[in-house]
Write an enzyme that holds these catalytic residues in place. Structure first.
Site, short mmCIF file in Angstrom:
data_model
loop_
_atom_site.label_atom_id
_atom_site.label_comp_id
_atom_site.label_asym_id
_atom_site.label_seq_id
_atom_site.Cartn_x
_atom_site.Cartn_y
_atom_site.Cartn_z
N ASP A 34 -1.58 -0.75 3.72
CA ASP A 34 -1.24 -0.24 5.05
C ASP A 34 -0.61 -1.34 5.92
O ASP A 34 -0.91 -2.52 5.73
CB ASP A 34 -2.47 0.35 5.74
CG ASP A 34 -3.61 -0.65 5.93
OD1 ASP A 34 -3.99 -1.30 4.94
OD2 ASP A 34 -4.13 -0.78 7.06
N HIS A 94 -1.53 -5.16 7.33
CA HIS A 94 -2.74 -5.39 6.54
C HIS A 94 -2.40 -5.68 5.08
O HIS A 94 -3.03 -6.53 4.44
CB HIS A 94 -3.65 -4.16 6.65
CG HIS A 94 -5.08 -4.44 6.31
ND1 HIS A 94 -6.02 -3.44 6.21
CD2 HIS A 94 -5.74 -5.60 6.05
CE1 HIS A 94 -7.20 -3.98 5.90
NE2 HIS A 94 -7.06 -5.28 5.80
N GLU A 122 -5.03 -0.25 14.89
CA GLU A 122 -5.07 0.86 13.94
C GLU A 122 -4.22 2.02 14.47
O GLU A 122 -4.35 2.42 15.62
CB GLU A 122 -6.51 1.35 13.75
CG GLU A 122 -7.41 0.36 13.04
CD GLU A 122 -7.34 0.46 11.53
OE1 GLU A 122 -6.58 1.32 11.03
OE2 GLU A 122 -8.04 -0.32 10.85
#
Length: 292
Positions: free
Chosen positions: A209, A199, A161
């Site tokens: 994203d 993703h 992330e």
């Protein structure tokens, strides 16, 4: 007594774990489990006993691993240990943006019981890398997804992330830290360069994203992911099937509109509509011929 032992170690030092105020931090100590503990009360029972007297409980990685190891022993069978086995080996890396407003907020989100979401790594805007789960364990970052024939990406991937709200550029320090981490993961686990994806690639009907501002071309130039040859965009043959090409690259074409948009957000960027132009088809054809 027959014995069973396992060791699971996190590769990130304790001082790399970021602790927010009043936030329970998952411990990254080496966890050692011995089968003698199989006869002890399960962790869940111990937690229930603590909760009965209103003692605050934080379920750590060690607690969860102990419980999994207990559940993996069948007491109705004889035990004799083999020497041939592996733990989960990651074969993909999935890149996300957090869609939140700070590194601390994301870490807090991944430590709240009700969120049911996690990732192996979070990278801050300043390049700080925080590991939140051992690479060999399965995090909950991909959700309902598909890439090629793989329908459980969580079980075969590492999730990363990036602290980014989805509308802002990715700072140089953050991308530099990401490239360094990707190099480590690729070398350590022998991950194919085509298996560094986003993703939105694996969940095009739900996710967008990392955003269109993410530098996929730069990653591909470093050996993480694919990019087309901008100097050799040949005309598309009359028999070229763009649906088959998208599917062969990896996209789930059961929702063709979503697959096209995901493809264009990644490779075209300036036009993210649901129709493939002649230029878009040339890019797709180039990728198809170049890598697949």
């Amino acid at each position: 007594m027959l014995s069973f032992s396992a060791v699971i170690a996190c590769s990130t030092p304790k001082n790399r774990v970021l602790q927010a105020n009043h936030t329970p931090v998952i411990r990254t100590d080496t966890v050692k489990i011995n089968a003698d503990a199989v006869d002890l009360p399960p962790v869940t029972e111990a937690l229930e006993a603590q909760q009965a007297v209103d003692i605050p409980v934080v379920v750590t990685t060690e607690d969860q691993v102990r419980e999994m190891m207990r559940q993996g022993i069948n007491k109705g069978a004889d035990w004799t240990e083999t020497i041939h086995y592996d733990v989960r080996k990651p074969n993909f890396v999935i890149i996300h943006h957090t869609a939140q407003h700070s590194l601390n907020q994301t870490i807090r989100t991944f430590q709240l019981p009700h969120t049911k979401v996690s990732s192996h790594y979070v990278i801050g805007k300043d390049g700080r890398v925080v590991q939140m789960l051992n690479d060999y364990l399965r995090s909950w970052h991909a959700g309902r997804s598909k890439w090629g024939n793989v329908t459980d990406l969580n079980s075969v991937s590492i999730g990363i992330e990036l602290d980014n709200n989805g509308k802002e550029p990715f700072p140089e320090a953050q991308i530099g830290a990401l490239l360094s981490l990707l190099d480590t993961l690729k070398t350590k686990y022998q991950i194919p360069f085509t298996n560094f994806i986003g993703h939105a690639d694996i969940a095009p009907t739900r996710k967008d994203d990392p955003s269109v501002l993410f530098p996929w071309k730069r990653l591909a130039e470093r050996g993480f992911g694919v990019w087309y040859d901008e100097s050799n965009l040949l005309p598309v043959p009359d028999n070229f099937n763009h649906v088959d090409a998208l599917r062969i690259i990896g996209y789930d074409v059961s929702n063709l509109r979503a697959a096209i948009i995901a493809f264009k957000r990644k490779f075209i960027v300036v036009d993210t509509g649901e129709t493939l132009t002649e230029f878009d088809k040339r890019v797709l054809y180039n990728l198809y011929r170049r890598y697949f």
